[in-house]
Design an enzyme around this catalytic site. Structure first.
Site, mmCIF file in Angstrom:
data_model
loop_
_atom_site.group_PDB
_atom_site.id
_atom_site.type_symbol
_atom_site.label_atom_id
_atom_site.label_comp_id
_atom_site.label_asym_id
_atom_site.label_seq_id
_atom_site.Cartn_x
_atom_site.Cartn_y
_atom_site.Cartn_z
ATOM 1 C CE LYS A 234 9.263 10.504 -77.216
ATOM 2 N NZ LYS A 234 8.752 9.829 -78.447
ATOM 3 C CE1 TYR B 193 5.772 6.526 -75.426
ATOM 4 C CE2 TYR B 193 7.854 5.742 -74.523
ATOM 5 C CZ TYR B 193 7.113 6.716 -75.183
ATOM 6 O OH TYR B 193 7.719 7.868 -75.602
ATOM 7 C CG ASN C 30 9.314 11.009 -81.852
ATOM 8 O OD1 ASN C 30 9.726 10.833 -80.709
ATOM 9 N ND2 ASN C 30 8.124 10.618 -82.237
ATOM 10 C CG HIS D 158 5.409 11.614 -74.585
ATOM 11 N ND1 HIS D 158 4.755 10.588 -75.219
ATOM 12 C CD2 HIS D 158 4.619 11.979 -73.538
ATOM 13 C CE1 HIS D 158 3.611 10.342 -74.581
ATOM 14 N NE2 HIS D 158 3.510 11.171 -73.558
ATOM 15 C CD GLU E 6 0.903 10.134 -71.633
ATOM 16 O OE1 GLU E 6 1.219 11.336 -71.749
ATOM 17 O OE2 GLU E 6 0.646 9.410 -72.619
HETATM 18 P P1 IDP Z 1 3.278 10.487 -80.626
HETATM 19 O O1 IDP Z 1 4.526 10.529 -79.762
HETATM 20 O O2 IDP Z 1 3.358 11.427 -81.794
HETATM 21 O O3 IDP Z 1 2.006 10.645 -79.815
HETATM 22 P P2 IDP Z 1 2.597 7.647 -80.810
HETATM 23 O O4 IDP Z 1 1.870 7.033 -81.956
HETATM 24 O O5 IDP Z 1 1.855 7.821 -79.511
HETATM 25 O O6 IDP Z 1 3.222 9.029 -81.301
HETATM 26 O O7 IDP Z 1 3.869 6.730 -80.556
HETATM 27 C C1 IDP Z 1 4.630 6.852 -79.359
HETATM 28 C C2 IDP Z 1 6.087 6.860 -79.728
HETATM 29 O O8 IDP Z 1 6.457 5.584 -80.287
HETATM 30 C C3 IDP Z 1 6.488 7.860 -80.802
HETATM 31 O O9 IDP Z 1 6.657 9.171 -80.307
HETATM 32 C C4 IDP Z 1 7.779 7.260 -81.310
HETATM 33 O O10 IDP Z 1 8.876 7.530 -80.434
HETATM 34 C C5 IDP Z 1 7.464 5.774 -81.264
HETATM 35 N N1 IDP Z 1 6.943 5.263 -82.546
HETATM 36 C C6 IDP Z 1 5.704 5.489 -83.083
HETATM 37 N N2 IDP Z 1 5.570 4.850 -84.262
HETATM 38 C C7 IDP Z 1 6.729 4.175 -84.466
HETATM 39 C C8 IDP Z 1 7.204 3.304 -85.511
HETATM 40 O O11 IDP Z 1 6.526 3.014 -86.506
HETATM 41 N N3 IDP Z 1 8.471 2.813 -85.369
HETATM 42 C C9 IDP Z 1 9.258 3.103 -84.286
HETATM 43 N N4 IDP Z 1 8.856 3.895 -83.282
HETATM 44 C C10 IDP Z 1 7.594 4.441 -83.363
HETATM 45 MG MG MG Z 2 1.260 9.368 -78.334
#
Ligand code: IDP
Ligand code: MG
Length: 154
Positions: free
Chosen positions: A9, A49, A112, A115, A126
């Site tokens: 990312k 997304y 984070n 992905h 994807e």
């Molecule tokens: P993942 O990347 O661990 O699969 P997902 O639930 O699929 O997590 O969420 C996609 C992305 O959305 C996350 O990697 C993160 O960048 C963002 N995200 C998820 N939850 C939150 C939140 O509560 N606040 C802000 N961003 C979030």
């Molecule tokens: Mg995810």
């Protein structure tokens, strides 16, 4: 063999962690079969997304993922999704275990670093957002006989 999309990312690209993250995947033994740097536009980011479009964080997530280039990869290996999701750690870096990419390198829930597709179906969808079939390499490594042995499991 299973495949998945992996993205380094914008936060990780800008922080200089492309090599470090790729190394963690390579040293696990997982095979990379496609790699490119892309600066996503909003339309592509929203497509990537789309399962999150009703979430309150959707707008901020699209802002984040389009802010700088990302590195898109296709990874291949036995149970690759399970393997890489374990290496990534929990979504919220603050809760991710030390030893995982997110646990070691981040603090945020949004920014984070990485992905990874979460299922075979999402991987297929994807991967197609970033790569054509022609852009995905097919090769056998000399070490595949050690890394991907056919083995019985209990
Ligand atoms: P993942 O990347 O661990 O699969 P997902 O639930 O699929 O997590 O969420 C996609 C992305 O959305 C996350 O990697 C993160 O960048 C963002 N995200 C998820 N939850 C939150 C939140 O509560 N606040 C802000 N961003 C979030
Ligand atoms: Mg995810």
């Amino acid at each position: 063999m299973d495949k998945m999309l992996v993205l380094i990312k914008p936060d990780a690209v800008e922080r200089g962690y492309i090599g470090r993250i790729m190394t963690r995947i390579e040293e696990k033994g997982i095979k990379l079969v496609a790699i490119k740097m892309v600066h996503l536009n909003r339309k592509k980011a929203e497509e990537l997304y789309s399962p999150h479009k009703e979430k309150p964080f959707f707008g901020g997530l699209v802002d984040f993922i389009t802010a700088s280039p990302i590195v898109a990869m296709v990874a291949e290996g036995p149970s690759v999704i399970q393997q890489i999701r374990k290496l990534m750690g929990s979504t919220n870096c603050a809760e991710a275990e030390p030893g995982t990419i997110r646990g070691d390198l981040g603090i945020s829930i949004q920014n984070n670093l990485i992905h990874g597709s979460d299922s075979a179906e999402s991987a297929k969808r994807e991967i197609a957002v970033f790569f054509t079939d022609q852009e995905i390499a097919h090769y056998t490594r000399a070490l595949d006989k050690w890394l991907f042995p056919s083995e019985a499991r209990v």
